[in-house]
Design a protein around this motif. Structure first.
Motif, short mmCIF file in Angstrom:
data_model
loop_
_atom_site.label_atom_id
_atom_site.label_comp_id
_atom_site.label_asym_id
_atom_site.label_seq_id
_atom_site.Cartn_x
_atom_site.Cartn_y
_atom_site.Cartn_z
N LYS A 62 0.90 -1.10 -0.01
CA LYS A 62 -0.07 -0.13 -0.17
C LYS A 62 0.85 1.06 -0.06
O LYS A 62 1.84 1.28 0.53
CB LYS A 62 -0.82 0.15 1.18
N THR A 63 0.40 2.19 -0.51
CA THR A 63 0.90 3.64 -0.65
C THR A 63 0.85 4.35 0.72
O THR A 63 -0.25 4.17 1.58
CB THR A 63 0.73 4.33 -1.57
N PRO A 64 1.72 5.20 1.10
CA PRO A 64 1.50 5.84 2.49
C PRO A 64 0.10 6.57 2.48
O PRO A 64 -0.54 6.63 3.36
CB PRO A 64 2.63 6.86 2.44
N ASN A 65 -0.28 7.16 1.08
CA ASN A 65 -1.57 7.81 1.08
C ASN A 65 -2.71 6.85 1.56
O ASN A 65 -4.01 7.48 1.79
CB ASN A 65 -1.73 8.28 -0.09
N GLU A 66 -2.67 5.55 0.93
CA GLU A 66 -3.77 4.37 1.13
C GLU A 66 -3.48 4.19 2.74
O GLU A 66 -4.78 4.13 3.24
CB GLU A 66 -3.48 3.36 0.25
N MET A 70 -3.04 6.16 5.14
CA MET A 70 -3.30 7.43 5.74
C MET A 70 -4.90 7.23 5.70
O MET A 70 -5.57 7.72 6.86
CB MET A 70 -2.81 8.72 5.06
N TYR A 71 -5.35 7.23 4.44
CA TYR A 71 -6.74 7.33 4.33
C TYR A 71 -7.67 6.22 5.08
O TYR A 71 -8.57 6.23 5.60
CB TYR A 71 -7.04 7.25 3.05
N GLU A 72 -6.84 4.89 5.15
CA GLU A 72 -7.64 3.71 5.93
C GLU A 72 -7.75 4.01 7.29
O GLU A 72 -8.43 3.50 8.09
CB GLU A 72 -6.87 2.41 5.44
N LYS A 98 -11.92 17.58 10.34
CA LYS A 98 -12.54 17.26 9.11
C LYS A 98 -11.45 17.06 7.97
O LYS A 98 -11.89 16.00 7.27
CB LYS A 98 -13.42 18.46 8.86
N ARG A 99 -10.45 17.76 7.94
CA ARG A 99 -9.50 17.29 7.02
C ARG A 99 -9.16 16.01 7.03
O ARG A 99 -8.64 15.21 6.21
CB ARG A 99 -8.32 18.28 7.09
N PHE A 100 -8.50 15.55 8.32
CA PHE A 100 -8.20 14.27 8.40
C PHE A 100 -9.01 13.23 7.89
O PHE A 100 -8.69 12.40 7.39
CB PHE A 100 -7.73 14.03 10.02
N GLU A 101 -10.35 13.36 8.51
CA GLU A 101 -11.32 12.17 8.04
C GLU A 101 -11.47 12.19 6.56
O GLU A 101 -11.91 11.36 5.82
CB GLU A 101 -12.70 12.71 8.65
N SER A 102 -11.32 13.44 5.87
CA SER A 102 -11.58 13.37 4.39
C SER A 102 -10.42 13.19 3.61
O SER A 102 -10.46 12.29 2.45
CB SER A 102 -12.26 14.48 3.96
N GLN A 122 -4.85 13.43 6.12
CA GLN A 122 -3.69 14.45 6.57
C GLN A 122 -3.82 14.85 7.85
O GLN A 122 -4.88 15.50 8.33
CB GLN A 122 -3.64 15.36 5.61
N ILE A 123 -2.79 14.43 8.73
CA ILE A 123 -2.96 15.30 10.11
C ILE A 123 -1.73 15.16 10.77
O ILE A 123 -0.89 14.08 10.31
CB ILE A 123 -3.98 14.38 11.18
N SER A 124 -1.40 15.87 11.47
CA SER A 124 0.08 16.15 12.45
C SER A 124 0.11 14.57 13.23
O SER A 124 -1.01 14.35 13.96
CB SER A 124 0.07 17.27 13.19
N LEU A 125 1.06 14.06 13.69
CA LEU A 125 1.20 12.98 14.49
C LEU A 125 0.60 13.25 16.15
O LEU A 125 -0.33 12.72 16.64
CB LEU A 125 2.75 12.55 14.67
N GLU A 126 0.86 14.46 16.59
CA GLU A 126 0.57 15.04 17.85
C GLU A 126 -1.09 14.90 17.63
O GLU A 126 -1.81 14.60 18.87
CB GLU A 126 0.67 16.62 18.25
#
Length: 100
Positions: free
Chosen positions: A6-10, A12-14, A45-49, A52-56
């Protein structure tokens, strides 16, 4: 041993989908989890869509969903897998990488 292709984007989205599913299973709104975790509603909202989100912020959300323990094994050394790739035991832990 399983190999994930899987790619990192995949990934992240999962992960974002799993967080959303967990949030909904606890009957929490986006604004509710945002206020509980201290993460802004926009970031959530950005994370769920997008994933993308910071680790913290991700760790804060995990804590508010009682899932912080799930991160304890990230990058943990697996003796079975590492033994396949190690010719001999390392005498000391590396402090720096060699490549620039």
């Amino acid at each position: 041993m399983s190999i994930m292709l899987k790619t990192p984007n995949e990934v992240m989205y999962e992960l974002a989908l799993r967080v959303k599913t967990k949030r909904l299973s606890q009957n929490l709104s986006q604004s509710g989890i945002a206020s509980r975790s201290g993460v802004s509603l926009g970031s959530l909202k950005r994370f769920e869509s997008t994933g993308q989100i910071s680790l913290e912020s991700l760790l804060k959300i995990a804590l508010s969903l009682n899932c912080l323990k799930d991160f304890e094994d990230v990058f943990a050394q697996n003796t079975q897998v590492s033994s396949l790739f190690q010719a001999k035991p390392a005498s000391k832990n590396r402090q720096r990488g060699l490549l620039k």
